[in-house]
Write an enzyme that holds these catalytic residues in place. Structure first.
Site, PDB file in Angstrom:
ATOM      1  N   GLU A 770      69.839  35.752  47.134  1.00 61.80           N
ATOM      2  CA  GLU A 770      69.213  36.608  48.150  1.00 61.80           C
ATOM      3  C   GLU A 770      69.261  38.017  47.581  1.00 61.80           C
ATOM      4  OE1 GLU A 770      70.466  37.634  52.371  1.00 61.80           O
ATOM      5  OE2 GLU A 770      70.828  35.486  52.165  1.00 61.80           O
ATOM      6  N   CYS A 804      69.620  45.278  52.827  1.00 64.36           N
ATOM      7  CA  CYS A 804      68.479  44.853  52.016  1.00 64.36           C
ATOM      8  C   CYS A 804      67.221  44.767  52.871  1.00 64.36           C
ATOM      9  CB  CYS A 804      68.759  43.572  51.258  1.00 64.36           C
ATOM     10  SG  CYS A 804      69.539  42.345  52.244  1.00 64.36           S
TER      11      CYS A 804
END
Ligand SMILES: Cc1cc2nc3c(=O)[nH]c(=O)nc-3n(C[C@H](O)[C@H](O)[C@H](O)COP(=O)(O)OP(=O)(O)OC[C@H]3O[C@@H](n4cnc5c(N)ncnc54)[C@H](O)[C@@H]3O)c2cc1C
Length: 1017
Positions: A770, A804
């Site tokens: 990820e 993020c």
């Protein structure tokens, strides 16, 4: 005197504690009178305002009503014709307008709805519309650029809007009030959303000052000689949220410094003119702080002799009775008459949602309409009993409520043998016929004041939508009042009997926030940021943050990696054999333990990772949710093998088995949630784990591991190895017993991991990665500026931009860009940058001084290419955190998305403008960078929402909300392209990747014959 929220109880207990509000005789009388009012009003249906008929026909229960509400909400604020046309075309095409033809007996609805829409006047319609409204509208909207349709609809929306406002400004409103006897007694309300900037707050303050002065003047002009009492004069209502952009319990000091003086000035001005001033009731989490402000006004010696200070109280709030008692005590202790407006409350739906999202222990509101009604009557009784010092104002459009309150007042008069002065209130544009009828039937109906919104059309929208919702809600009195299909006995019923008939007072279809996800998984509990006691506890816990050893002192050597692998491989044999239920139980115990030690982890997150309080609370909750969600999904996945269809005489079963030893490598930005999410997903499926936390945040990881061990996890199943990433990777990725890697971090490291794994001999191992993204939010001119600004602020600057999912580039349609940027810059000025151990801090430090330097260089570089529009400041002192770790939030305007080639992981927001026809190329640019993590969309155009969703690479798309804070099991999170491999964390498919599939096929006929087949009847 301070208001202290009562302890939380169940709704049943709350209602039991309310004294029986009405006697048996009062209940009977209320029913009789209420029903007579409804019947009387129905008999005069032709006198009702045409908007009533319109709203009844186009309610929330039909698509057309919703389409009209969407139009009403957005159309007037759209500056450009093209977008306005698209909205019109979309909304009109979505309804089945024919179905309304001839449905209403109102001339207005039946024949002239579309006349109104299209011309702004009541006109005869073309014949083709009478027969085929759908076809006619579609043909019109296919030529939607036609200015006629647009202008007519804009005008129609203004007409609908103007039914609810008395004037575009206070002069106009006062003029109308002086010439229209039904508006002689008003409480004027200056419309607008809450302030987002100091400039907004100053503007609202000025407009209140102006309004008070003008109302005061007009009141004294109107009755210079008569000695009418203050309650016979028009008054003003104010919203505290308009007076300061940071009006919340957390920002108490600022409220005391800035908001109280403003409110006090307004109160003094109202006192000087001797007119009433009422503070409107807003959200429940502002209740306590609003009462503190109110108390400060009550305390003001300058206004001691003024009787006009008032407060609105919401009966749907479960603290309503406590508030009434508090306000009465306040009045008595200061020997100062006050006014109280009793309302049921306007934000029920949004408050319920908010409580669910925040994981509150109890709803702050009642969940059944009849509970609110009973609460209202109990509060009404209390107010009437205190009428020697409180002037009650009963705001309602409900015939039963009016009748019941009148009954209570009569009883009060009889028992006290004294006059009981009070009034009713209604909203402008509503309740006209009902109160007319009440005036005809009831000789003792007191004065009725009209709450009279004032403001330009653009400021009307939020208010208008509230009213449309109120008119359209199933439970609402006005929705059924004039509907002949609903018998009068149903429209006017006794709420006390309704409560008595219930098996549970709590609504059975509105679970408590803890029960949001059903029986299989409990929602994590949150903190009520509206309660002073919770806030004080949280602040104490942040101030007690521990002093931590340097991260490096926790580092282990590369040799530790090898021995950890050996121990984890050995432990795998036993751990995998444990039933999944036993493994899942450990996760659930860990979740419970974490909930109990929440404060310790919040303090640790602030101290080690620089998290602000609200971010830390959210992170602890996310971690708890991960544990419970993966426990649940593991039970489903591995609880039993899946049996597969096949030929008789054979058993075929698919099962998911663990793979072995996993490496979990997590980042510093979610040192608790991502660390734990990875680890527990691997463990619960039967794998053992070597976990490497981020270099900067070992303490949090070690504390969490300790907690997992306390929850029953065998020590050798999980090994935490704080150390430098590269050193770890070099050893760990070459270990022969490695079975898979899960990683969250930079794309570059993910690619290194991928290459290293690919270069291994032997089995091909799974990698779940990820990574980051250059996330955009696309905003068109249908979006609501205030909402955009709120969502941009939290998405770009929350967690100091170190998520993020954070917003990096805001794409604004040219036509609305200046308006949004102006407000955004003002909102940025209110951001508090500083020490994360202070509750008021919005933006804490970035993770290291080196990261801060890197961000500063980026800002400088981008600033040179584009334009640095806004930079906030860093305070002189930053508490226990070194100043060089802070980056002042920045807003940089650039020409094109293509200029951004890397993710700036901090509080730096870029903005680009686009013209509508450039949207496809904007999307192309966004796709071209190869990232696909999150995308925000702000538009009321469903077609645009869908088209953008289809066109983007982003793994998570958020429409008309912020784009951070994905909730486990609700918004599974993870990107595509350069942003990650999937499967999504917190989603139903995540655990699959930690397992491998096995199929068992057994020939059940081998031992003789096919017994199952032969024994068939
Ligand atoms: C003069 C005036 C001033 C106002 N000022 C304010 C204010 O300052 N702040 C504010 O919030 N509102 C304010 N309102 C709006 C007011 O709250 C709504 O108009 C009012 O709730 C409608 O109540 P009713 O008695 O007219 O109608 P009813 O139809 O009898 O009641 C509807 C109300 O019941 C409640 N309700 C609906 N469903 C449920 C449920 N399932 N569980 C629990 N409760 C439920 C909600 O409060 C809903 O609004 C004001 C209204 C007036 C008339």
């Amino acid at each position: 005197m301070t208001f202290i929220s009562p302890a939380l109880r169940s709704e049943t207990q709350d209602l039991a504690a309310l004294r029986a509000p009405l006697s048996a005789a009062e209940r009977l009388a209320a029913l009789e009178i209420g029903r007579a009012l409804v019947s009387g009003a129905r008999a005069r249906a032709d006198e009702r305002p045409y908007l009533d008929a319109f709203l009844q026909e186009f309610g929330l229960s039909n698509q057309e009503g919703i389409a009209l509400m969407c139009l009403a909400e957005a159309l007037l604020r759209i500056p450009d014709d093209e977008t306005a046309d698209r909205l019109i075309a979309e909304k009109l095409a979505s309804g089945n307008w024919d179905s309304h033809a001839g449905r209403s007996d109102s001339l207005f609805v039946n024949a002239s709805t579309w006349g109104l829409m299209l011309t702004g006047r009541l006109v005869e319609l073309p014949d083709e519309l009478r027969g085929n409204a759908n076809g006619w509208l579609r043909s019109l909207t296919q030529r939607a650029s036609e200015p006629l349709v647009r202008q007519a609809l804009r005008r129609a929306m203004k007409i609908i809007g103007s039914e609810f406002v008395v004037g575009r400004d206070i002069e106009e409103a006062l003029k109308r009030s002086s010439s229209d006897s039904s508006l002689a007694l008003c409480s004027f309300d200056m419309l607008g959303e809450g302030a987002r900037t100091d400039r907004d707050a100053q503007r609202y303050f000025d407009s209140y000052v102006d309004a008070i002065a003008q109302i005061g003047k007009s009141v004294s002009n109107r009755s210079p000689k008569t000695n009418d009492s203050l309650h016979e004069r028009s008054s003003i209502s104010i919203k505290l949220s308009a007076l300061d952009p940071r009006y919340s319990a957390i920002h108490r000091e600022r409220v005391i410094d800035r908001l109280i003086p403003r409110a006090r000035d307004l109160a003094r001005l109202a006192a000087a003119h001797d007119i009433g001033l009422t503070i409107d009731a807003e959200e429940q989490d502002r209740l306590e702080i609003s009462l503190e402000i109110f108390a400060a006004l009550v305390n003001d010696p300058d206004t001691r002799n003024w009787r006009g200070l008032g407060l609105a109280v919401q009966a749907y709030g479960r603290r309503a009775m406590a508030v009434i008692e508090h306000v009465t005590d306040l009045a008595r202790s200061h020997r100062r008459p006050l006014t109280v407006r009793l309302v049921k409350g306007a934000y029920w739906d949004s408050e319920i949602k908010r409580a669910q999202e925040r994981g509150l222990a109890e709803y702050p509101l009642y969940t059944r309409k009849c509970s609110t009604d009973v609460s209202y009557l109990a509060c009404a009784r209390a107010l009437l009993e205190a009428c020697d010092i409180i002037y009650p104002q009963f705001a309602t459009h409900n015939a039963h409520t009016i009748a019941a309150v009148l009954g209570l007042a009569r009883s009060r008069r009889d028992t006290s043998n004294a006059p009981v002065d009070f009034e009713f209130q209604r909203l402008h544009g509503m309740g006209t016929l009902l109160y007319d009828e009440a005036r005809r039937q009831l000789s003792d109906l007191p004065r009725v004041r009209v709450y009279a919104p004032v403001g330009p059309h653009a400021d009307l929208l939020a208010y208008l939508v509230r009213r449309l919702l109120e008119n359209g809600a199933n439970t609402s009195f006005v929705n059924r009042f004039m509907d002949e299909r609903v018998p009068v006995e149903q429209v006017v019923s006794d709420p006390i009997s309704e409560i008595d008939a219930l098996t549970t007072v709590e609504h059975d279809r509105i679970p408590l926030p803890a029960g949001l996800y059903g029986a299989s998984r409990r929602n994590s509990s949150g903190i009520d940021f509206g309660r002073r006691s919770s806030i004080d506890d949280l602040q104490r816990c942040l101030h007690d943050s521990p002093a931590l050893p340097s991260p490096a002192s926790r580092y282990v050597t590369p040799q530790a990696v090898e021995s950890a692998f050996r121990a984890a491989s050995a432990a795998f044999i036993d751990w995998r054999r444990r039933p999944v239920t036993a493994r899942a139980d450990i996760l659930e115990r860990a979740a419970d333990l974490l909930e109990q030690s929440r404060d310790t982890f919040i303090a640790l997150l602030a101290a080690e990772a620089g998290k602000t309080a609200s971010d830390a609370v959210a992170e602890v909750r996310e971690t708890i949710d991960f544990c419970r969600y993966y426990a649940k999904t593991a039970r489903e996945l591995q609880g039993s093998a899946v049996s597969l269809d096949g030929p008789t005489g054979e058993r075929n079963e698919l099962s998911h088995v663990p793979r072995g030893v996993w490496c979990c490598i997590s980042p510093w930005n979610f040192p608790l949630a991502i660390f734990t999410g990875q680890v527990v997903a691997a463990l619960v499926t039967g794998n053992t784990v070597i976990a490497k936390p981020a270099e900067t945040t070992p303490e949090i990881a070690l504390a969490m591991c300790d907690l997992l061990y306390r929850a029953g996890l065998p020590r050798d199943a999980l090994h935490v190895l704080p150390m430098i990433g590269k050193e770890f990777g070099e050893v760990a990725l070459r270990d022969r017993s490695l079975a898979g890697v899960v990683f969250t971090g930079s794309t570059r490291t993910a690619q290194w991991l991928n290459r290293t794994l690919a270069s291994r001999e032997g089995a091909i191992l799974p990698l779940i990665a990820e990574t980051g993204g250059i996330n955009a939010m696309i905003v068109d001119s249908t979006a609501l500026t205030e909402q955009v600004v709120d969502d941009v602020m939290s998405s770009a600057f929350g967690s100091a931009g170190q998520r993020c999912s954070a917003l990096r580039v805001l794409c604004l349609q040219q036509d609305c860009a200046d308006r949004i940027l102006d407000m955004l810059e003002g909102a940025m000025e209110t951001l508090v940058v500083g020490d994360p151990s202070e509750l008021t801090t919005d933006v804490g430090p970035v993770i290291t001084a080196a990261a801060a330097r890197d961000l500063e260089q980026h800002i400088e570089r981008m600033g040179q290419r584009g334009r640095l529009r806004k930079r906030t400041t860093i305070p002189a002192t930053t508490g226990s955190v070194a100043r060089d770790r802070f980056v002042a939030p920045a807003l940089i305007e650039i020409d094109s998305v293509a200029e951004l080639d890397r993710e700036a992981f901090g509080p730096v927001l870029h903005v680009v403008r686009y013209r509508t026809e450039e949207l496809p190329s904007l999307l192309e640019d966004l796709r071209a960078n190869g990232y696909g993590l999150t995308l925000g969309i702000q538009t009321r155009l469903e077609g645009t929402q869908q088209a953008l969703f289809e066109a983007t690479l982003a793994g998570n798309v958020y429409v008309n909300r912020n784009m951070i804070g994905a909730v486990v099991g609700v918004q599974p999170f993870g990107g595509t392209g350069l942003s990650g491999t999937g499967p999504k964390a917190g989603g139903p498919h995540y655990l699959l990747r930690f397992t491998t599939e096995r199929v068992l096929t057994v020939n059940t006929t081998a031992t003789g014959g096919n017994a199952a087949l032969l024994t068939l009847d």
